[in-house]
Design a protein around this motif. Sequence first.
Motif, mmCIF file in Angstrom:
data_model
loop_
_atom_site.group_PDB
_atom_site.id
_atom_site.type_symbol
_atom_site.label_atom_id
_atom_site.label_comp_id
_atom_site.label_asym_id
_atom_site.label_seq_id
_atom_site.Cartn_x
_atom_site.Cartn_y
_atom_site.Cartn_z
ATOM 1 N N LEU A 1 0.811 -1.215 0.000
ATOM 2 C CA LEU A 1 0.000 0.000 0.000
ATOM 3 C C LEU A 1 0.845 1.265 0.000
ATOM 4 N N GLU A 2 1.925 1.257 0.765
ATOM 5 C CA GLU A 2 2.769 2.448 0.838
ATOM 6 C C GLU A 2 3.438 2.721 -0.514
ATOM 7 N N ILE A 3 3.881 1.663 -1.167
ATOM 8 C CA ILE A 3 4.536 1.822 -2.462
ATOM 9 C C ILE A 3 3.553 2.351 -3.497
ATOM 10 N N THR A 4 2.349 1.756 -3.541
ATOM 11 C CA THR A 4 1.365 2.210 -4.525
ATOM 12 C C THR A 4 0.933 3.650 -4.253
ATOM 13 N N GLU B 1 -3.099 17.411 -22.247
ATOM 14 C CA GLU B 1 -3.116 16.013 -22.669
ATOM 15 C C GLU B 1 -2.115 15.186 -21.864
ATOM 16 N N ALA B 2 -0.913 15.754 -21.654
ATOM 17 C CA ALA B 2 0.085 15.052 -20.845
ATOM 18 C C ALA B 2 -0.390 14.939 -19.400
ATOM 19 N N ALA B 3 -1.010 16.013 -18.897
ATOM 20 C CA ALA B 3 -1.527 15.989 -17.529
ATOM 21 C C ALA B 3 -2.564 14.889 -17.371
ATOM 22 N N ARG B 4 -3.498 14.790 -18.333
ATOM 23 C CA ARG B 4 -4.534 13.757 -18.255
ATOM 24 C C ARG B 4 -3.915 12.364 -18.295
ATOM 25 N N SER B 5 -2.879 12.186 -19.095
ATOM 26 C CA SER B 5 -2.217 10.891 -19.172
ATOM 27 C C SER B 5 -1.651 10.472 -17.819
ATOM 28 N N TYR B 6 -0.946 11.388 -17.149
ATOM 29 C CA TYR B 6 -0.348 11.044 -15.854
ATOM 30 C C TYR B 6 -1.411 10.877 -14.777
ATOM 31 N N TYR B 7 -2.441 11.733 -14.784
ATOM 32 C CA TYR B 7 -3.524 11.582 -13.821
ATOM 33 C C TYR B 7 -4.228 10.235 -14.011
ATOM 34 N N SER B 8 -4.409 9.835 -15.264
ATOM 35 C CA SER B 8 -5.075 8.561 -15.551
ATOM 36 C C SER B 8 -4.225 7.384 -15.082
ATOM 37 N N GLN B 9 -2.898 7.489 -15.253
ATOM 38 C CA GLN B 9 -2.018 6.427 -14.763
ATOM 39 C C GLN B 9 -2.114 6.304 -13.241
ATOM 40 N N ARG C 1 -4.344 3.473 -8.357
ATOM 41 C CA ARG C 1 -5.173 3.529 -7.153
ATOM 42 C C ARG C 1 -6.394 2.604 -7.247
ATOM 43 N N ARG C 2 -6.949 2.480 -8.433
ATOM 44 C CA ARG C 2 -8.077 1.555 -8.603
ATOM 45 C C ARG C 2 -7.632 0.109 -8.384
ATOM 46 N N ASN C 3 -6.469 -0.220 -8.900
ATOM 47 C CA ASN C 3 -5.943 -1.574 -8.695
ATOM 48 C C ASN C 3 -5.688 -1.848 -7.219
ATOM 49 N N ALA C 4 -5.287 -0.797 -6.499
ATOM 50 C CA ALA C 4 -4.961 -0.957 -5.080
ATOM 51 C C ALA C 4 -6.193 -1.279 -4.240
ATOM 52 N N ILE C 5 -7.384 -0.817 -4.669
ATOM 53 C CA ILE C 5 -8.575 -1.041 -3.841
ATOM 54 C C ILE C 5 -9.375 -2.264 -4.273
ATOM 55 N N LYS C 6 -8.906 -2.974 -5.279
ATOM 56 C CA LYS C 6 -9.639 -4.166 -5.721
ATOM 57 C C LYS C 6 -9.819 -5.169 -4.585
ATOM 58 N N ASP C 7 -8.771 -5.366 -3.819
ATOM 59 C CA ASP C 7 -8.835 -6.304 -2.697
ATOM 60 C C ASP C 7 -8.850 -5.587 -1.349
ATOM 61 N N SER D 1 -11.175 -2.756 -0.515
ATOM 62 C CA SER D 1 -12.238 -1.762 -0.667
ATOM 63 C C SER D 1 -12.678 -1.156 0.661
ATOM 64 N N ASN D 2 -12.147 -1.702 1.777
ATOM 65 C CA ASN D 2 -12.529 -1.196 3.091
ATOM 66 C C ASN D 2 -11.470 -0.275 3.700
ATOM 67 N N VAL D 3 -10.467 0.121 2.919
ATOM 68 C CA VAL D 3 -9.423 1.015 3.425
ATOM 69 C C VAL D 3 -9.783 2.453 3.047
ATOM 70 N N PRO D 4 -10.206 3.280 4.019
ATOM 71 C CA PRO D 4 -10.699 4.622 3.709
ATOM 72 C C PRO D 4 -9.699 5.491 2.953
ATOM 73 N N SER D 5 -8.438 5.424 3.331
ATOM 74 C CA SER D 5 -7.439 6.276 2.687
ATOM 75 C C SER D 5 -7.307 5.941 1.206
ATOM 76 N N GLN D 6 -7.452 4.654 0.865
ATOM 77 C CA GLN D 6 -7.363 4.246 -0.535
ATOM 78 C C GLN D 6 -8.564 4.759 -1.330
ATOM 79 N N ILE D 7 -9.755 4.731 -0.709
ATOM 80 C CA ILE D 7 -10.953 5.257 -1.365
ATOM 81 C C ILE D 7 -10.807 6.748 -1.621
ATOM 82 N N LEU D 8 -10.256 7.450 -0.654
ATOM 83 C CA LEU D 8 -10.014 8.889 -0.817
ATOM 84 C C LEU D 8 -9.049 9.156 -1.956
ATOM 85 N N ASP D 9 -8.004 8.348 -2.045
ATOM 86 C CA ASP D 9 -7.033 8.514 -3.125
ATOM 87 C C ASP D 9 -7.698 8.366 -4.496
#
Length: 369
Positions: A252-255, A276-284, A289-295, A297-305
């Motif tokens: 979690l800390e690394i992600t 366009e470059a900004a959107r690319s980095y924001y999307s990455q 962050r979406r991958n981080a909450i797959k397993d 989903s109950n970590v509030p800080s991850q949902i906020l991210d």
Amino acid sequence: MTPVCPFVKAARPDDATSRKPNECPHKHQLELEGKGKKDSGDSASTKKDSVDAASISPKCPFGYDSQTFKLGPLSCMICQALLFESSKCVPCSHVYCKACISRYKDCPLCGADIEKIEADMNLQNTVDRFIEGHGRIKRPHVNTDSEEVVGDDKTVIYEDVSLERGAFLVQHAMRAFRANNVESAKSRLSICAEDIRGQLEKLGNTSELCSQLGAVLGMLGDCCRATGDADSAVTYFEESVDFLRKLPADDLEITHTLSVSLNKIGDLKYYDGDLEAARSYYSQSLDVRRNAIKDRSNVPSQILDVAVSLAKVADVNRNVGNEDVAINGFEEAIKLLESLTLSSEEAGLEQRRLSVMEFLNNQIAEKTT
């Protein structure tokens, strides 16, 4: 979630290579003692000398130990970090970092008017030698078998100090950065990065070292951003991302650190007008962050991210004319934040949630009007 510096839990790289886990630190000394007992041809004094050579280490002449760093003659009393570009006030002779004391007209310690500021090279040389002994990752001496020459200017590693070498420099860099002494912070972080790179060449891309270097490069990016050097900041953040992406995605800390670095690059591109470059980095960052909450989903800080990343991507979409896509992003972020249930102990997260929610609602209202 409060990010944890990867140096906090990490063992010194030199310790990791020289001693196995749970191995007694005096094992090799005991082995030397046993070997000495077997060599019956050696005199008793020779045995004692070999044991002493293996067990006795240089002691810091300033009395610093492994538990604390004492503010003293090598410290700036303004930023409370090791002196950088040591400068002496005239006439009172009190010494501070050049950047720190330059903001004052009278001495912060004694109140005397500052007539002029003079560089104190002798003291700075002492500070630099102190850093070599205490702060840098331990390196083997060159020609250790050769006879020592009196006055030889070789690096001394003070073995009585067991502070994490990298953490020591990072600690002082953070103190300097908080006090707006950015050049001091950059200097300490650059030394730390140089040492970690050396360990990477020696040991390979271990998770521990990549994590440490990723964090240090991110901090160097923050320093460059603070001084307005956007190009250098982007370079450091991008290199930080490269190293952090080599690490397991289940930490979690690394992600979190990886997604923050991606967002910071996006911010710099955004303010530079490259949407366009900004959107690319924001999307990455959003994908990480979406991958981080797959397993989780109950970590509030991850949902906020995730909500913050959704807001950033949606904001760029609005600015490039994708209004419907932007509204969908804002609404998705609002639903995530409304689903959060925070305890009374998570007051900091609640404050952040309300701040993000206010921004999102304002964006929805802007569309309605």
